[in-house]
Write a protein that holds these residues in place. Structure first.
Motif, PDB file in Angstrom:
ATOM      1  N   SER A 169       0.838  -1.190   0.000  1.00  0.00           N
ATOM      2  CA  SER A 169       0.000   0.000   0.000  1.00  0.00           C
ATOM      3  C   SER A 169       0.873   1.239   0.000  1.00  0.00           C
ATOM      4  N   VAL A 170       0.421   2.268  -0.682  1.00  0.00           N
ATOM      5  CA  VAL A 170       1.153   3.532  -0.690  1.00  0.00           C
ATOM      6  C   VAL A 170       0.344   4.588   0.047  1.00  0.00           C
ATOM      7  N   SER A 171      -0.461   4.153   0.982  1.00  0.00           N
ATOM      8  CA  SER A 171      -1.206   5.059   1.830  1.00  0.00           C
ATOM      9  C   SER A 171      -0.880   4.740   3.281  1.00  0.00           C
ATOM     10  N   TRP A 172      -0.982   5.741   4.133  1.00  0.00           N
ATOM     11  CA  TRP A 172      -0.734   5.509   5.552  1.00  0.00           C
ATOM     12  C   TRP A 172      -1.772   4.534   6.092  1.00  0.00           C
ATOM     13  N   HIS A 173      -1.317   3.519   6.794  1.00  0.00           N
ATOM     14  CA  HIS A 173      -2.229   2.530   7.342  1.00  0.00           C
ATOM     15  C   HIS A 173      -1.558   1.812   8.505  1.00  0.00           C
ATOM     16  N   SER A 174      -2.376   1.225   9.355  1.00  0.00           N
ATOM     17  CA  SER A 174      -1.930   0.222  10.306  1.00  0.00           C
ATOM     18  C   SER A 174      -2.561  -1.098   9.883  1.00  0.00           C
ATOM     19  N   ASP A 175      -2.006  -2.196  10.333  1.00  0.00           N
ATOM     20  CA  ASP A 175      -2.382  -3.489   9.779  1.00  0.00           C
ATOM     21  C   ASP A 175      -3.596  -4.099  10.478  1.00  0.00           C
ATOM     22  N   VAL A 176      -4.509  -4.607   9.666  1.00  0.00           N
ATOM     23  CA  VAL A 176      -5.688  -5.394  10.033  1.00  0.00           C
ATOM     24  C   VAL A 176      -6.380  -4.884  11.297  1.00  0.00           C
ATOM     25  N   THR A 200      10.407   1.921   3.604  1.00  0.00           N
ATOM     26  CA  THR A 200       9.137   1.972   4.327  1.00  0.00           C
ATOM     27  C   THR A 200       9.153   3.166   5.264  1.00  0.00           C
ATOM     28  N   ALA A 201       8.109   3.975   5.216  1.00  0.00           N
ATOM     29  CA  ALA A 201       7.991   5.146   6.078  1.00  0.00           C
ATOM     30  C   ALA A 201       7.039   4.845   7.218  1.00  0.00           C
ATOM     31  N   PHE A 202       7.329   5.398   8.384  1.00  0.00           N
ATOM     32  CA  PHE A 202       6.500   5.227   9.571  1.00  0.00           C
ATOM     33  C   PHE A 202       6.140   6.593  10.129  1.00  0.00           C
ATOM     34  N   GLN A 300       7.774  11.641  11.509  1.00  0.00           N
ATOM     35  CA  GLN A 300       7.877  10.473  10.640  1.00  0.00           C
ATOM     36  C   GLN A 300       9.325   9.978  10.617  1.00  0.00           C
ATOM     37  N   ALA A 301       9.490   8.702  10.306  1.00  0.00           N
ATOM     38  CA  ALA A 301      10.821   8.114  10.151  1.00  0.00           C
ATOM     39  C   ALA A 301      10.804   7.209   8.925  1.00  0.00           C
ATOM     40  N   ARG A 302      11.923   7.125   8.244  1.00  0.00           N
ATOM     41  CA  ARG A 302      12.017   6.335   7.013  1.00  0.00           C
ATOM     42  C   ARG A 302      13.093   5.264   7.185  1.00  0.00           C
ATOM     43  N   SER A 321       3.778   3.175   5.480  1.00  0.00           N
ATOM     44  CA  SER A 321       3.490   3.134   4.049  1.00  0.00           C
ATOM     45  C   SER A 321       4.725   2.679   3.292  1.00  0.00           C
ATOM     46  N   ALA A 322       4.530   1.775   2.340  1.00  0.00           N
ATOM     47  CA  ALA A 322       5.602   1.460   1.402  1.00  0.00           C
ATOM     48  C   ALA A 322       5.842   2.661   0.498  1.00  0.00           C
ATOM     49  N   ILE A 323       7.072   2.774   0.002  1.00  0.00           N
ATOM     50  CA  ILE A 323       7.427   3.839  -0.935  1.00  0.00           C
ATOM     51  C   ILE A 323       7.817   3.169  -2.254  1.00  0.00           C
ATOM     52  N   LEU A 324       6.914   3.240  -3.215  1.00  0.00           N
ATOM     53  CA  LEU A 324       7.124   2.552  -4.496  1.00  0.00           C
ATOM     54  C   LEU A 324       7.784   3.514  -5.477  1.00  0.00           C
ATOM     55  N   ASP A 325       9.089   3.655  -5.351  1.00  0.00           N
ATOM     56  CA  ASP A 325       9.803   4.674  -6.117  1.00  0.00           C
ATOM     57  C   ASP A 325      10.899   4.109  -7.014  1.00  0.00           C
TER      58      ASP A 325
END
Length: 358
Positions: A169-176, A200-202, A300-302, A321-325
């Motif tokens: 996902s490339v949107s901010w989210h927490s899991d399930v 991955t950004a947090f 934020q931290a990367r 969020s994953a960073i698909l770059d």
């Protein structure tokens, strides 16, 4: 070999009991990426390539008592580190990095992650251990969650796989977060990654909350939000994936998996609405909070992935969020161990201090 976070006595892996797989036809529908790639596979860990079993269905998750081991830790982190190792902060408020960890530091690890929200460990050998041993380590922190739409290593549905960019996902989210007991201390370790890119950004949601005005903090107090996994399952099925949910429980409805939670636990991506507000009011408030999290680069931290990196975070108080770059076609392949934690609850709010009482 560098000391590993998994070089500790293992514990029994506790997982939900698998339900009947259904018809013979359903049982036969198994897709194995390792078979599709064959001997030409470039995967560093073919045993971790996804397997999609279309016949697996799981029963409702039963409540369990979660033990937060961070509460049992010493007040100092000295026993967490090996001689000559130190904790390097990534930012003042969020994220730390270590290159070594003692074998006896599990409780301290839980405490460090609770304080720093996300911690990256370098030079670990978790990927080289038998999968059962990796799960044994993760099981110390809670019951393993089985993701309803994820591919998994064959025989180990407790491992959630991120493979290439198909389910990133490339949107901010927490899991399930639609589970009654969402994940807490969560582990993600790299198998293959691009030479550059695919980080991955947090984001630290506690710090994001602290930056709100006292009036808005107080307004959020007492609200409840609906979390849903319906769209996630629908997306998986549309692209030929699986949905092994099949769970009928008090927090599921016919169209998808959902639950309500205290709105203070804002998870954003799977938060569908705020209970009691009109749709336009709910959308406006959720939109503001999503923008607030996304724009807060100072909390934020990367994490940059490198071989033998393990990242641990507290899923209850962070989003990521994953960073698909990258466009080079390199494989991005990671494995997640997802211990569940306590059911979210609302703590007393102290209006004058603008915070929730611990």
């Amino acid at each position: 070999m560098a000391p590993s976070i998994a070089q500790t006595p293992t514990v029994d892996v506790v997982v939900p009991v698998k339900a009947a797989s259904g018809t013979t036809e359903a049982k036969a529908r198994v897709r194995r990426i390792v078979d599709e790639e064959g001997e030409t596979t470039t995967a560093s860990y073919p045993n971790y390539l996804p397997v999609y079993d279309y016949g697996n269905k799981y029963p409702p998750l039963e409540p369990f008592t979660h033990v937060d081991h961070g509460k049992d830790a010493y007040p100092s982190f000295k026993d967490l580190l090996t001689k000559g190792s130190k904790i390097q902060k990534l930012t003042p408020t969020t994220g730390s990095e270590l290159n070594k960890l003692t074998a006896a530091g599990k409780d301290l690890l839980a405490l460090l992650v609770a304080r720093r929200k996300v911690v990256a460990f370098r030079d670990q050998d978790l990927t080289d251990l038998p999968i059962q041993e990796a799960l044994g380590f993760g099981g110390y922190f809670g019951r393993h969650h089985i993701h309803p739409t994820s591919g998994a290593p064959e025989g180990y549905p407790e491992i959630h796989l991120v493979h290439r960019n198909n389910n990133a996902s490339v949107s901010w989210h927490s899991d399930v977060t639609y589970e009654q007991q969402p994940p807490g201390t969560t582990f993600l370790y790299v198998l293959d990654s691009p030479e550059v890119g695919g980080d991955t950004a947090f984001v630290n949601r506690v710090e994001a909350y602290n930056r709100l005005s006292p009036a808005l903090k107080e307004r959020l107090h007492g609200l409840k939000a609906v979390h849903s996994g319906f769209e996630q399952a629908e997306f998986s099925l549309k692209r030929g994936g699986v949905d092994s949910e099949n769970r009928a429980s008090s927090y599921s409805n016919p169209s998808g998996h959902w639950r309500e939670s205290a709105f203070r636990q804002w998870w954003l991506l799977v938060t569908r609405s705020i209970v009691g507000l009109k749709k336009e009011e709910s959308d406006a408030l959720l939109g503001f909070l999503l923008a607030h999290v996304g724009h807060g680069i100072d909390y934020q931290a990367r994490i940059r992935w490198a071989p033998k990196t393990v990242v641990v975070w507290d899923n209850r108080v962070t989003a990521h969020s994953a960073i698909l770059d990258w466009t080079t076609g390199e494989r991005r392949h990671l494995a997640r161990i997802t211990p569940q934690a306590e059911r979210p609850y609302e703590t007393p709010y102290v209006p004058k201090e603008g915070k929730f009482k611990a």
